[in-house]
Design an enzyme around this catalytic site. Structure first.
Site, PDB file in Angstrom:
ATOM      1  N   ARG A 330      63.177  -9.436 -28.626  1.00  0.00           N
ATOM      2  CA  ARG A 330      61.724  -9.245 -28.524  1.00  0.00           C
ATOM      3  C   ARG A 330      60.935  -9.960 -29.628  1.00  0.00           C
ATOM      4  NH1 ARG A 330      59.238  -5.013 -28.676  1.00  0.00           N
ATOM      5  NH2 ARG A 330      57.751  -5.463 -27.001  1.00  0.00           N
ATOM      6  N   CYS A 361      73.680 -18.838 -33.789  1.00  0.00           N
ATOM      7  CA  CYS A 361      73.508 -20.193 -34.312  1.00  0.00           C
ATOM      8  C   CYS A 361      72.175 -20.767 -33.880  1.00  0.00           C
ATOM      9  CB  CYS A 361      74.645 -21.060 -33.834  1.00  0.00           C
ATOM     10  SG  CYS A 361      76.174 -20.536 -34.569  1.00  0.00           S
TER      11      CYS A 361
HETATM   12  N1  LLP Z   1      55.369  -0.858 -13.508  1.00  0.00           N
HETATM   13  C1  LLP Z   1      55.483  -2.181 -13.309  1.00  0.00           C
HETATM   14  C2  LLP Z   1      55.227  -2.717 -11.987  1.00  0.00           C
HETATM   15  C3  LLP Z   1      55.858  -3.018 -14.356  1.00  0.00           C
HETATM   16  O1  LLP Z   1      55.947  -4.326 -14.151  1.00  0.00           O
HETATM   17  C4  LLP Z   1      56.125  -2.469 -15.631  1.00  0.00           C
HETATM   18  C5  LLP Z   1      56.521  -3.322 -16.740  1.00  0.00           C
HETATM   19  C6  LLP Z   1      56.003  -1.082 -15.788  1.00  0.00           C
HETATM   20  C7  LLP Z   1      55.614  -0.310 -14.712  1.00  0.00           C
HETATM   21  C8  LLP Z   1      56.283  -0.387 -17.091  1.00  0.00           C
HETATM   22  O2  LLP Z   1      55.431  -0.769 -18.111  1.00  0.00           O
HETATM   23  P1  LLP Z   1      55.576  -0.062 -19.547  1.00  0.00           P
HETATM   24  O3  LLP Z   1      55.142   1.384 -19.402  1.00  0.00           O
HETATM   25  O4  LLP Z   1      56.999  -0.158 -19.961  1.00  0.00           O
HETATM   26  O5  LLP Z   1      54.670  -0.835 -20.427  1.00  0.00           O
HETATM   27  N2  LLP Z   1      59.819  -7.100 -21.657  1.00  0.00           N
HETATM   28  C9  LLP Z   1      58.494  -6.782 -22.139  1.00  0.00           C
HETATM   29  C10 LLP Z   1      57.804  -5.775 -21.249  1.00  0.00           C
HETATM   30  C11 LLP Z   1      57.691  -6.227 -19.818  1.00  0.00           C
HETATM   31  C12 LLP Z   1      57.034  -5.186 -18.961  1.00  0.00           C
HETATM   32  C13 LLP Z   1      57.251  -5.508 -17.544  1.00  0.00           C
HETATM   33  N3  LLP Z   1      56.708  -4.567 -16.631  1.00  0.00           N
HETATM   34  C14 LLP Z   1      58.606  -6.272 -23.572  1.00  0.00           C
HETATM   35  O6  LLP Z   1      59.715  -6.222 -24.111  1.00  0.00           O
HETATM   36  O7  LLP Z   1      57.596  -5.949 -24.203  1.00  0.00           O
END
Ligand code: LLP
Length: 431
Positions: A330, A361
């Protein structure tokens, strides 16, 4: 400390839910993901109760399992009696194998392949969150060939800028997700969905982005969606009975982040909905939310062993650890902020600043740059806090590093919930 499941014990060591992290590192080895499973269960129940309180019966949370997908998580969701959001055959398979009641699974994604659609139907997934017309046609074709009916929601883009990192904004008009209200394509797709014989319309979905601290965009999205629901009623005569407002609530990673009041945001959204419903003369639909990060992030932390502390004279200091980008990409991806500390010196003051570097690396393999730390040396245990979301689920085997184990802590004691990968696991698909 940062979250109320963290403390410093009488030995001066960092503890999570009362479990000494240094003892966990010694017992299970590092790198190690630790997950406070009681915290996860409590946050599922907290969301469930608050959503029922503010939005009435039938309203519910669906855990966005892309934040953390493993069998134990789906068992906890089942125990709490909440739904789940799944985005791939792999997540569906994991949930099903864990015994999750699949009628309460909502299948997301902007490109569900024919194979995914078939697999989801075979697995008894209850509801598809349809992204576009092509997917709708493919779903209708498969369900009619099988002579079955499936529930579906439509993913709509409300056209909102929630002021977060651009990689995690999803609800703007120019987005790969869903169909936009503004262009008329959302209405067109609702009509197409209503005309499908084998698809039962459950309602509409939107998700504006992730790690959002401002409450207004959520209330604004709710308002826009209710106005669209009123238009749907006008144009088709159909009353939309469920509205999924997605996830995205902010989580505190460092002391610099604001506190996020989950009850306040839900109550703000409820007021916005009430007002929009009254203005437009529609009755309030059942409301679903899809929290991912805010259910699990603070339940997790990662433990590493320090390999070296090196100061480049006149520049800066590096602490090298036995994990890095493969178990937590991240910082490399989003420059995400984290709180780091030396777990076996947690009671001591942070008197130095250093960059925490992984063992891959490449120079970009960093966990955090220029962060405050206790002075440390080879053999110390370094903890990175709030890693329960989007760490294990985004992990890779870059440099052929095995993924760490995950240990659960809570009422059931400490126990492995995900085994550490072995070198045999690493070569198991090589021929
Ligand atoms: N619903 C949908 C349709 C989503 O695409 C997502 C997250 C969520 C719910 C949940 O969102 P949250 O409550 O977790 O914010 N990899 C990124 C975050 C990508 C989020 C993708 N979608 C990170 O590490 O910050």
């Amino acid at each position: 400390m940062l979250h109320n499941n963290l403390s410093i014990n009488e030995k001066g060591n960092l503890a999570i839910s009362g479990f000494d992290t240094v003892e966990l590192a010694n017992k299970y080895g590092t790198p190690l993901y630790v997950l406070d499973t009681d915290y996860v269960l409590n946050s599922c129940l907290k969301y469930k109760n608050l959503i029922e309180k503010y939005f009435g019966e039938g309203s519910k949370p669906l855990f966005a399992s892309k934040a953390l997908s493993c069998m134990e998580i789906y068992r906890i969701a089942k125990k709490a009696g909440i739904g789940i959001d799944v985005v791939s055959g792999g997540e569906i398979y994991t949930a099903n194998k864990a015994g999750f009641p699949m009628e309460n699974a909502y299948f997301h994604g902007n490109n569900k392949t024919d194979a995914d659609i078939k697999f989801a139907l075979d697995s008894g997934v209850g509801c598809f969150v349809v992204d576009n017309l092509d997917e709708l046609a493919a779903l209708q074709k498969e369900t009619s060939a099988r002579g079955v009916t499936v529930r579906a929601m439509l993913r709509v883009s409300p056209g909102i800028d929630p002021h977060t990192h651009k990689a995690v904004v999803t609800g703007s008009v120019d987005s790969k997700f869903g169909v936009a209200i503004e262009t008329g394509q959302a209405m067109e797709t609702v009509k197409a969905l209503l005309a499908c014989d084998n698809i039962q319309f459950e309602g509409l979905h939107c998700h504006i982005g992730s790690q959002i601290f401002d409450y207004n965009p959520f209330a604004e999205a709710a308002d826009i969606m209710i106005r669209f629901i009123a238009d749907v009623k006008k144009e088709t005569g159909v009353t939309v009975s469920a509205l999924n407002l997605g996830g995205g609530f902010g989580v505190k990673y460092t002391d610099e982040d604001a506190d996020f009041d989950y009850e306040k945001v839900l109550s703000d959204i409820a007021s916005s909905l009430e007002k929009a419903c009254a203005d437009c003369g529609v009755s309030r639909p059942r409301i679903y939310f899809e929290p991912g990060r805010s259910m699990v992030a603070a339940a997790g932390l990662t433990l590493y062993t320090v390999g070296s502390f090196k100061t480049i004279t006149g520049y800066k200091s590096y602490v090298s650890i036995d994990g890095g980008l493969p178990d937590n990409p991240r910082y490399a991806l989003y420059q995400s902020k984290y709180t780091c500390l030396i777990a076996n010196k947690a009671g001591e003051e942070k008197t130095i600043r250093a960059t925490v570097a992984g063992r891959c690396c490449e120079s970009g393999d960093l966990i955090q740059e220029d962060v405050a730390l206790q002075p440390c040396k080879r053999g110390d245990v370094l903890a990175v806090l709030v890693t329960g979301a989007y760490n294990y689920s985004m992990a890779s085997n870059y440099n052929r590093l095995p993924r760490p184990a995950m240990v659960g802590v809570g009422e059931e004691g400490d126990r492995i919930i995900i085994r550490r990968e072995s070198y045999d696991d690493i070569v198991k698909n090589d021929i």
